[in-house]
Design a protein around this motif. Structure first.
Motif, PDB file in Angstrom:
ATOM      1  N   SER A   1       0.825  -1.203   0.000  1.00  0.00           N
ATOM      2  CA  SER A   1       0.000   0.000   0.000  1.00  0.00           C
ATOM      3  C   SER A   1       0.864   1.259   0.000  1.00  0.00           C
ATOM      4  O   SER A   1       0.558   2.239  -0.700  1.00  0.00           O
ATOM      5  CB  SER A   1      -0.927  -0.004   1.219  1.00  0.00           C
ATOM      6  OG  SER A   1      -1.764   1.128   1.217  1.00  0.00           O
TER       7      SER A   1
ATOM      8  N   ASN B   1       0.584   3.792  -3.212  1.00  0.00           N
ATOM      9  CA  ASN B   1       0.061   5.146  -3.014  1.00  0.00           C
ATOM     10  C   ASN B   1       1.134   6.213  -3.159  1.00  0.00           C
ATOM     11  O   ASN B   1       0.844   7.330  -3.588  1.00  0.00           O
ATOM     12  CB  ASN B   1      -0.605   5.245  -1.640  1.00  0.00           C
ATOM     13  CG  ASN B   1      -1.977   4.604  -1.614  1.00  0.00           C
ATOM     14  OD1 ASN B   1      -2.939   5.171  -2.124  1.00  0.00           O
ATOM     15  ND2 ASN B   1      -2.069   3.417  -1.042  1.00  0.00           N
ATOM     16  N   SER B   2       2.376   5.881  -2.809  1.00  0.00           N
ATOM     17  CA  SER B   2       3.461   6.848  -2.977  1.00  0.00           C
ATOM     18  C   SER B   2       3.741   7.088  -4.457  1.00  0.00           C
ATOM     19  O   SER B   2       4.014   8.215  -4.870  1.00  0.00           O
ATOM     20  CB  SER B   2       4.723   6.349  -2.270  1.00  0.00           C
ATOM     21  OG  SER B   2       4.522   6.268  -0.886  1.00  0.00           O
TER      22      SER B   2
ATOM     23  N   ASN C   1       0.320   8.855  -5.793  1.00  0.00           N
ATOM     24  CA  ASN C   1      -0.149  10.112  -5.215  1.00  0.00           C
ATOM     25  C   ASN C   1       0.904  10.934  -4.482  1.00  0.00           C
ATOM     26  O   ASN C   1       0.576  11.968  -3.903  1.00  0.00           O
ATOM     27  CB  ASN C   1      -1.310   9.829  -4.246  1.00  0.00           C
ATOM     28  CG  ASN C   1      -2.433   9.064  -4.919  1.00  0.00           C
ATOM     29  OD1 ASN C   1      -2.807   9.373  -6.044  1.00  0.00           O
ATOM     30  ND2 ASN C   1      -2.963   8.058  -4.246  1.00  0.00           N
TER      31      ASN C   1
ATOM     32  N   THR D   1       1.542  11.208   0.793  1.00  0.00           N
ATOM     33  CA  THR D   1       0.503  10.196   0.969  1.00  0.00           C
ATOM     34  C   THR D   1       1.057   8.990   1.713  1.00  0.00           C
ATOM     35  O   THR D   1       0.422   8.451   2.626  1.00  0.00           O
ATOM     36  CB  THR D   1      -0.046   9.749  -0.400  1.00  0.00           C
ATOM     37  OG1 THR D   1      -0.660  10.869  -1.038  1.00  0.00           O
ATOM     38  CG2 THR D   1      -1.072   8.641  -0.236  1.00  0.00           C
TER      39      THR D   1
ATOM     40  N   LYS E   1       1.376   9.729   5.392  1.00  0.00           N
ATOM     41  CA  LYS E   1       0.086   9.664   6.077  1.00  0.00           C
ATOM     42  C   LYS E   1      -0.287   8.222   6.409  1.00  0.00           C
ATOM     43  O   LYS E   1      -0.776   7.921   7.504  1.00  0.00           O
ATOM     44  CB  LYS E   1      -0.998  10.308   5.212  1.00  0.00           C
ATOM     45  CG  LYS E   1      -0.822  11.806   5.004  1.00  0.00           C
ATOM     46  CD  LYS E   1      -1.781  12.328   3.951  1.00  0.00           C
ATOM     47  CE  LYS E   1      -1.482  13.785   3.612  1.00  0.00           C
ATOM     48  NZ  LYS E   1      -2.340  14.289   2.520  1.00  0.00           N
ATOM     49  N   ILE E   2      -0.047   7.319   5.469  1.00  0.00           N
ATOM     50  CA  ILE E   2      -0.322   5.899   5.713  1.00  0.00           C
ATOM     51  C   ILE E   2       0.592   5.375   6.809  1.00  0.00           C
ATOM     52  O   ILE E   2       0.160   4.661   7.722  1.00  0.00           O
ATOM     53  CB  ILE E   2      -0.138   5.091   4.412  1.00  0.00           C
ATOM     54  CG1 ILE E   2      -1.217   5.479   3.401  1.00  0.00           C
ATOM     55  CG2 ILE E   2      -0.184   3.586   4.691  1.00  0.00           C
ATOM     56  CD1 ILE E   2      -1.041   4.841   2.039  1.00  0.00           C
TER      57      ILE E   2
ATOM     58  N   THR F   1      -3.724  14.093  -5.156  1.00  0.00           N
ATOM     59  CA  THR F   1      -4.044  12.781  -4.620  1.00  0.00           C
ATOM     60  C   THR F   1      -5.436  12.388  -5.056  1.00  0.00           C
ATOM     61  O   THR F   1      -6.291  13.252  -5.305  1.00  0.00           O
ATOM     62  CB  THR F   1      -3.976  12.768  -3.082  1.00  0.00           C
ATOM     63  OG1 THR F   1      -4.915  13.708  -2.579  1.00  0.00           O
ATOM     64  CG2 THR F   1      -2.580  13.127  -2.599  1.00  0.00           C
TER      65      THR F   1
ATOM     66  N   TYR G   1      -8.386   9.986   5.166  1.00  0.00           N
ATOM     67  CA  TYR G   1      -8.526   8.762   4.369  1.00  0.00           C
ATOM     68  C   TYR G   1      -7.255   7.919   4.438  1.00  0.00           C
ATOM     69  O   TYR G   1      -7.309   6.723   4.728  1.00  0.00           O
ATOM     70  CB  TYR G   1      -8.851   9.088   2.912  1.00  0.00           C
ATOM     71  CG  TYR G   1      -8.884   7.845   2.053  1.00  0.00           C
ATOM     72  CD1 TYR G   1     -10.017   7.053   1.974  1.00  0.00           C
ATOM     73  CD2 TYR G   1      -7.750   7.434   1.348  1.00  0.00           C
ATOM     74  CE1 TYR G   1     -10.026   5.896   1.218  1.00  0.00           C
ATOM     75  CE2 TYR G   1      -7.753   6.291   0.590  1.00  0.00           C
ATOM     76  CZ  TYR G   1      -8.898   5.516   0.520  1.00  0.00           C
ATOM     77  OH  TYR G   1      -8.902   4.359  -0.218  1.00  0.00           O
ATOM     78  N   TYR G   2      -6.112   8.537   4.185  1.00  0.00           N
ATOM     79  CA  TYR G   2      -4.870   7.769   4.132  1.00  0.00           C
ATOM     80  C   TYR G   2      -4.413   7.325   5.514  1.00  0.00           C
ATOM     81  O   TYR G   2      -3.881   6.221   5.678  1.00  0.00           O
ATOM     82  CB  TYR G   2      -3.777   8.573   3.421  1.00  0.00           C
ATOM     83  CG  TYR G   2      -4.065   8.754   1.956  1.00  0.00           C
ATOM     84  CD1 TYR G   2      -4.020   7.667   1.087  1.00  0.00           C
ATOM     85  CD2 TYR G   2      -4.418   9.995   1.438  1.00  0.00           C
ATOM     86  CE1 TYR G   2      -4.310   7.816  -0.263  1.00  0.00           C
ATOM     87  CE2 TYR G   2      -4.706  10.150   0.089  1.00  0.00           C
ATOM     88  CZ  TYR G   2      -4.655   9.054  -0.751  1.00  0.00           C
ATOM     89  OH  TYR G   2      -4.952   9.209  -2.083  1.00  0.00           O
TER      90      TYR G   2
ATOM     91  N   THR H   1      -6.548   4.397   6.309  1.00  0.00           N
ATOM     92  CA  THR H   1      -6.113   3.246   5.521  1.00  0.00           C
ATOM     93  C   THR H   1      -4.929   2.549   6.181  1.00  0.00           C
ATOM     94  O   THR H   1      -4.921   1.330   6.361  1.00  0.00           O
ATOM     95  CB  THR H   1      -5.726   3.683   4.092  1.00  0.00           C
ATOM     96  OG1 THR H   1      -6.878   4.220   3.434  1.00  0.00           O
ATOM     97  CG2 THR H   1      -5.202   2.493   3.287  1.00  0.00           C
ATOM     98  N   GLY H   2      -3.906   3.322   6.555  1.00  0.00           N
ATOM     99  CA  GLY H   2      -2.736   2.746   7.221  1.00  0.00           C
ATOM    100  C   GLY H   2      -3.098   2.125   8.557  1.00  0.00           C
ATOM    101  O   GLY H   2      -2.641   1.027   8.892  1.00  0.00           O
TER     102      GLY H   2
END
Length: 204
Positions: free
Chosen positions: A25, A29-30, A33, A37, A40-41, A101, A108-109, A112-113
């Motif tokens: 993930s 995402n990196s 986005n 991002t 944040k995760i 993003t 959100y991120y 997600t993490g």
């Protein structure tokens, strides 16, 4: 204390290089986005690990007394991973864009993490096992235990941020076709891990 600091740092590095759902993930995402991002995760994972470590050190008496609590958590994790996995397969051709993003917000991120880490029962069991080992085999006192786990969770966060940073730096290698393939591989990983959790929790 130095021994606890060293062992904790090495343990944290080892834990975040297991190529599980968080790793894929982070990279996905990196690349899609941007580096922020991924951070944040990673921060969501960090907070989840801090909570796990708290219960690993001080026991699970603060957890709600719910029948089959672990199975409910596992079931939620399975559903969450399946949704992510299927989404990676059915999603259209991704767009490589920085700094924009896809979902555009911290919550959100971070969530997600946090959920990727928290809804996998193996992660909590791992921290509890480590806590038991360092107390019974290494005979760490409370100060050393706190130092060990502090170093571990910080090392995990730093390494995951580094993974996000270098994944974003290598984004030029990720053409739209490569990103599409990688996203589908990531989706397959999520689905396989969901199957593994389902097997070990409900079948085995």
């Amino acid at each position: 204390m130095l021994e606890a600091l060293l062992y904790g740092t090495l343990t944290g590095i080892g834990l975040c290089l297991t190529f599980g759902t968080v790793f894929f993930s982070l990279v996905q995402n990196s690349v899609d986005n941007g580096f922020r991002t991924g951070v944040k995760i990673a921060f969501g994972v960090f907070i989840s690990d801090v909570i796990f470590v708290f219960f690993a050190i001080f026991g699970t008496t603060f957890l709600p007394d719910v029948s089959n609590f672990q199975k409910w958590i596992a079931a939620a994790g399975i559903v969450f991973l399946l949704i992510l996995g299927v989404n990676n397969f059915v999603n259209g051709q991704p767009k490589i864009a920085y700094p924009k993003t896809r979902f555009g917000n911290l919550l959100y991120y971070f969530t997600t993490g946090f959920l990727l880490n928290a809804l996998n029962p193996v992660n909590f069991i791992t921290w509890v096992t480590i806590a038991t080992y360092i107390r019974s085999n290494l005979h760490f006192h409370m100060g050393q235990v706190v130092t060990f786990f502090g170093a571990s969770v910080i090392a995990v966060f730093v390494i995951e941020c580094a993974i996000a940073f270098y994944a974003n730096k290598l984004k030029r290698l990720f053409t739209p076709k490569v990103v599409l393939i990688f996203n589908r591989v990531t989706g397959a990983v999520f689905i396989l891990i969901a199957g593994q959790i389902a097997y070990t929790t409900f079948i085995k």
